[in-house]
Design a protein around this motif. Sequence first.
Motif, PDB file in Angstrom:
ATOM      1  N   TYR B  35      24.510   2.787 -32.256  1.00  0.00           N
ATOM      2  CA  TYR B  35      23.080   2.730 -32.787  1.00  0.00           C
ATOM      3  C   TYR B  35      22.192   2.333 -31.719  1.00  0.00           C
ATOM      4  N   GLN B  37      18.341   0.199 -31.286  1.00  0.00           N
ATOM      5  CA  GLN B  37      17.301  -0.437 -31.693  1.00  0.00           C
ATOM      6  C   GLN B  37      16.111  -0.872 -30.809  1.00  0.00           C
ATOM      7  N   GLU B  41      11.967  -3.191 -34.803  1.00  0.00           N
ATOM      8  CA  GLU B  41      12.574  -1.806 -35.730  1.00  0.00           C
ATOM      9  C   GLU B  41      14.004  -2.301 -36.118  1.00  0.00           C
ATOM     10  N   GLY B  42      14.669  -1.499 -37.166  1.00  0.00           N
ATOM     11  CA  GLY B  42      15.985  -1.685 -37.583  1.00  0.00           C
ATOM     12  C   GLY B  42      16.852  -0.802 -36.586  1.00  0.00           C
ATOM     13  N   LEU B  43      18.075  -0.924 -36.763  1.00  0.00           N
ATOM     14  CA  LEU B  43      19.013  -0.073 -36.020  1.00  0.00           C
ATOM     15  C   LEU B  43      19.224   1.327 -36.493  1.00  0.00           C
ATOM     16  N   PHE B  45      21.128   5.166 -36.417  1.00  0.00           N
ATOM     17  CA  PHE B  45      22.519   5.494 -36.104  1.00  0.00           C
ATOM     18  C   PHE B  45      22.219   6.927 -35.159  1.00  0.00           C
ATOM     19  N   PHE B  91      23.725  -0.701 -29.512  1.00  0.00           N
ATOM     20  CA  PHE B  91      24.726  -1.273 -30.067  1.00  0.00           C
ATOM     21  C   PHE B  91      25.925  -0.248 -30.377  1.00  0.00           C
ATOM     22  N   PHE B 103      30.040  -5.261 -34.890  1.00  0.00           N
ATOM     23  CA  PHE B 103      29.324  -4.718 -33.791  1.00  0.00           C
ATOM     24  C   PHE B 103      29.474  -5.464 -32.576  1.00  0.00           C
ATOM     25  N   PRO B 105      27.880  -6.875 -28.796  1.00  0.00           N
ATOM     26  CA  PRO B 105      26.772  -7.894 -28.464  1.00  0.00           C
ATOM     27  C   PRO B 105      25.688  -6.816 -28.174  1.00  0.00           C
ATOM     28  N   ARG B 108      21.090  -4.112 -23.437  1.00  0.00           N
ATOM     29  CA  ARG B 108      19.658  -3.831 -23.504  1.00  0.00           C
ATOM     30  C   ARG B 108      19.307  -3.156 -22.147  1.00  0.00           C
TER      31      ARG B 108
END
Lengths: 113, 112
Positions: B35, B37, B41-43, B45, B91, B103, B105, B108
């Motif tokens: 996913y 992010q 925003e949300g995650l 897919f 993620f 999930f 961590p 980034r």
Amino acid sequence: DQQVKQNSPSLSVQEGRISILNCDYTNSMFDYFLWYKKYPAEGPTFLISISSIKDKNEDGRFTVFLNKSAKHLSLHIVPSQPGDSAVYFCAASLGGSNYKLTFGKGTLLTVNP
Amino acid sequence: NAGVMQNPRHLVRRRGQEARLRCSPMKGHSHVYWYRQLPEEGLKFMVYLQKENIIDESGMPKERFSAEFPKEGPSILRIQQVVRGDSAAYFCASSPQGVEQYFGPGTRLTVT
């Protein structure tokens, strides 16, 4: 087109009181719903799930309610604790053989001591 | 039982370079999901893999992105010729089977 919506970006409650986080969805084919909690710089942590054939699931301080006719679910946390302060994501899955999740944008819960 | 592991945790790439993100699922889990992010925003897919198979890549951009989950070793998400818009948290989640996903961590990625 956002299929899972969390309309409240933030929520603030007092320690010991109930926290209610809401989530709406548009796709009636969703079969499972989940709630995740996320702290900054960490991955989401699974909290609780519910199948579309149920209307309630409870685990300790966390209860999820599902109203299929309204396409609405909610997460109740009681009693709320300062450690519950985090972003909460609602997610939904079509089920079958592919459980990919569709997430809402999240609600930031702050529990004040 | 160790959780889902992702590395690196932070990755900085210049525009045009390649980014390679790794995910080791929980022991006994043969299903991996990626996913992304974006800020505020949300995650979202991206891709769902089982060992040696891509099951669903409908959320992954058609160009520059690829994913694999070999028989041995971690799952890899590869982004070629990165652009600034690729900057996000990535993620990975694993599952034994069924809807509950656990999930890692996250990685980034910052593209400069």
